[in-house]
Design a protein around this motif. Structure first.
Motif, PDB file in Angstrom:
ATOM      1  N   VAL A  57      32.434 -54.605  18.967  1.00 39.69           N
ATOM      2  CA  VAL A  57      33.995 -55.576  19.507  1.00 39.69           C
ATOM      3  C   VAL A  57      33.370 -56.012  20.405  1.00 39.69           C
ATOM      4  CG1 VAL A  57      35.882 -55.874  20.652  1.00 39.69           C
ATOM      5  CG2 VAL A  57      35.388 -53.510  19.780  1.00 39.69           C
ATOM      6  N   VAL A  58      33.603 -57.542  20.345  1.00 38.02           N
ATOM      7  CA  VAL A  58      32.568 -58.669  21.058  1.00 38.02           C
ATOM      8  C   VAL A  58      33.434 -58.915  22.235  1.00 38.02           C
ATOM      9  CG1 VAL A  58      30.895 -60.870  21.311  1.00 38.02           C
ATOM     10  CG2 VAL A  58      31.096 -59.298  19.008  1.00 38.02           C
ATOM     11  N   HIS A  64      32.362 -65.908  24.452  1.00 34.99           N
ATOM     12  CA  HIS A  64      31.575 -64.325  23.793  1.00 34.99           C
ATOM     13  C   HIS A  64      31.612 -64.770  22.500  1.00 34.99           C
ATOM     14  CE1 HIS A  64      35.319 -63.123  23.995  1.00 34.99           C
ATOM     15  NE2 HIS A  64      35.830 -62.541  23.032  1.00 34.99           N
ATOM     16  N   GLY A  65      32.366 -65.715  22.147  1.00 33.30           N
ATOM     17  CA  GLY A  65      32.862 -65.469  20.749  1.00 33.30           C
ATOM     18  C   GLY A  65      31.238 -65.665  19.428  1.00 33.30           C
ATOM     19  N   ALA A  66      30.775 -66.751  20.567  1.00 31.89           N
ATOM     20  CA  ALA A  66      28.944 -67.629  20.174  1.00 31.89           C
ATOM     21  C   ALA A  66      28.047 -66.433  19.360  1.00 31.89           C
ATOM     22  CB  ALA A  66      28.451 -68.271  21.159  1.00 31.89           C
ATOM     23  N   VAL A  67      28.331 -65.406  20.381  1.00 34.06           N
ATOM     24  CA  VAL A  67      27.106 -64.556  20.361  1.00 34.06           C
ATOM     25  C   VAL A  67      27.645 -63.632  18.502  1.00 34.06           C
ATOM     26  CG1 VAL A  67      26.368 -62.038  21.023  1.00 34.06           C
ATOM     27  CG2 VAL A  67      26.839 -63.781  23.073  1.00 34.06           C
ATOM     28  N   VAL A 231      20.617 -63.227  25.012  1.00 31.52           N
ATOM     29  CA  VAL A 231      21.010 -63.614  23.694  1.00 31.52           C
ATOM     30  C   VAL A 231      21.166 -64.878  24.123  1.00 31.52           C
ATOM     31  CG1 VAL A 231      21.937 -63.902  21.939  1.00 31.52           C
ATOM     32  CG2 VAL A 231      21.181 -61.442  22.726  1.00 31.52           C
ATOM     33  N   ASP A 232      20.369 -66.011  23.012  1.00 26.94           N
ATOM     34  CA  ASP A 232      21.065 -67.077  24.128  1.00 26.94           C
ATOM     35  C   ASP A 232      21.536 -68.194  22.312  1.00 26.94           C
ATOM     36  OD1 ASP A 232      21.333 -69.926  23.862  1.00 26.94           O
ATOM     37  OD2 ASP A 232      19.407 -70.841  24.364  1.00 26.94           O
ATOM     38  N   PRO A 233      22.875 -67.967  21.879  1.00 24.15           N
ATOM     39  CA  PRO A 233      23.630 -68.434  20.646  1.00 24.15           C
ATOM     40  C   PRO A 233      23.134 -69.416  20.290  1.00 24.15           C
ATOM     41  CG  PRO A 233      25.286 -67.474  23.221  1.00 24.15           C
ATOM     42  CD  PRO A 233      23.584 -68.237  23.323  1.00 24.15           C
TER      43      PRO A 233
END
Length: 493
Positions: A57-58, A64-67, A231-233
């Motif tokens: 679960v993100v 946050h959906g970009a991850v 993390v850089d999306p």
């Protein structure tokens, strides 16, 4: 950020422990600590079914959906939906997107820009990405407006796997997010923190991330062993994070396989010599009635709290236009709690019955008793349609939709049927409620408060009656199974 392996069963690091050196700077794969004892979930959360696919679960503030998109190489065909919907991304040979709406038995085609009166609770995206063979990715609603009901729903889904909590660099979790993280720690849900670039470059310095970590550990010390990574999306491919999650899924699958119990035995289970006879049915009836009474009391208290929170939101929050989203989320969380509570209580009654009647409480006996009770429920003419949905209507009444598909459409996560005594049921708002209260001509707080009071009262009457019916049906079926065992001297199931 510590380069390591994502393993969910590793001992958490302790102060001065030579086996766990201090984190090193840089990026790389990450690790989830091992645990020596098996994970035990609270009764208000649904335990994972042994063969159920894992869910990652993100969650986090907006963005946050970009991850999730980065993990899938930008292959997600739509942006994160607004509102209470969970975006569930699973594996399939052909891409597809469908929405599951309360009150509808069949999934509906979904497009983000299409006009829709009733928002879905779950949007399912199917993609042929190989990563999704290992686990399902779930994009949760934003935590910017997280409340107690949203926390309960998010934890219920995260209990099926792990929580990937995403924070912009320099932003510390607020109180509701801390409550979410604390709930995950209590439930034994593995948590992984992902830090993304902040809008303000100055906040992305190492000191900002260190302050985030310190704030989390000060509030939830149990997460001291949780890994952190960057993390850089919009930057490099997060291959290390992807690889680490795959390794975690593999280890968790192996652990589940090792913990999976053998098939139930088929040998005779004999009734104890001094088993009660004359008072047996009365004893069991009192046990079930007491459990049902306590369940009704708890649900009544929960509904009173829902009423107060929704009133507060009408007066000092989103107003009448926001009432449907808030009320539906509260009812969703209430149905999750009611189902989990009934599962736990009836499992306890089955175990107590096995101990009293057979002097055995092992898994085989409990499983055979539960299976026999479920078969009895299917044959009980007084308990038809236990799989049902209670829908609040625009007139503040309650309508009913029955069937497994109708109940499945209400779930935030498409979990397979768990081996529970009773089937699940659900609560939701009908599509008409959304159209009515989102209409500017109905933006009257006084009318909204009056409607809410009538709707809560109608839900209370229906829910408490449904609770009595469900517990009563389970009690009758269990009584029949045990009476036959007493008559024949062995468990016939």
């Amino acid at each position: 950020m510590e380069p390591a392996t994502l393993l969910p069963t590793q001992d958490p690091p302790g102060p001065g422990d030579a086996r766990h050196p201090a984190p090193r700077s840089g990026t790389g794969a990450v690790r989830i600590p091992r645990r020596r004892r098996p994970v035990r979930l609270r009764t208000t959360l649904a335990a994972a079914v042994p063969d159920e696919p894992l869910a990652v679960v993100v969650a986090g503030p907006s963005g946050h959906g970009a991850v999730l998109g980065a993990l899938l190489g930008g292959a997600v065909p739509l942006s994160r939906p607004s509102g209470n919907a969970f975006l569930v991304v699973g594996h399939a040979a052909d891409p597809a997107v469908v929405a599951h709406l309360p009150g509808r038995r069949e999934p509906q085609p979904y497009a983000p820009d299409s006009p829709r009166t009733r928002p879905p609770r779950r949007i399912e995206v199917s993609l042929p990405d190989p990563l999704l063979r290992h686990f399902t990715l779930v994009d949760a609603p934003d935590t910017d407006d997280l409340d107690a009901a949203g926390t309960r729903l998010l934890l219920d889904v995260a209990a099926r796997g792990a929580l990937l909590f995403v924070l912009p660099a320099g932003r510390q979790p607020d109180r509701p997010e801390i409550a979410l993280l604390a709930g995950a720690a209590r439930a034994g849900v593995p948590v992984l923190f992902v830090v993304t670039p902040a809008p303000d470059p100055a906040a992305a310095a190492d000191g900002g991330t260190a302050a985030q970590r310190s704030a989390v550990l000060a509030a939830v010390p149990a997460l001291a062993g949780a890994p952190w990574c960057a993390v850089d999306p919009a930057g490099a491919d997060p291959a290390d994070l992807r690889r680490a999650l795959v390794e975690w899924a593999g280890v968790t699958d192996l652990r589940r396989s090792a913990d999976r119990p053998p098939p139930p035995a088929t040998g005779a289970v004999r009734v104890v010599a001094d088993a009660p006879d004359a008072d047996w049915a009365a004893w069991l009836d009192r046990l079930v009635r007491s459990a049902a009474h306590l369940a009704r009391q708890r649900l009544a208290v929960e509904l009173a709290g829902i009423h107060l929170r929704c009133l507060r939101d009408i007066v000092a929050g989103a107003g009448p236009a926001g009432l449907p989203d808030r009320f539906d989320r509260e009812l969703h969380a209430l149905s999750v709690l009611a189902t989990a509570t009934a599962d736990a209580e009836l499992a306890r009654i089955v175990e107590e019955t096995a101990r009293r009647l057979f002097d055995r409480t092992d898994r085989d006996v409990r499983h055979r008793l539960a299976v026999a009770v479920r078969r009895g429920l299917a044959d009980d003419p007084a308990a038809p349609g236990l799989e049902r949905v209670l829908l609040v209507t625009t007139t503040a009444g309650v309508a009913t939709v029955t069937g497994p598909a109708a109940v499945a459409a209400l779930q935030a996560y498409p979990a397979p049927a768990a081996p529970a005594v009773l089937p699940p049921f659900g609560l939701a708002l009908s599509a008409g409620c959304y159209g009515h209260w989102r209409n500017p001509t109905n933006a009257d707080p006084a009318r909204a408060r009056a409607w809410l009071q009538r709707a809560v009262r109608a839900v209370e009457l229906e829910l408490l009656a449904e609770t009595s019916r469900r517990y009563g049906a389970a009690g009758r079926s269990l009584t029949l199974v045990t009476t036959e065992a007493l008559d024949h001297g062995i468990l016939l199931a």
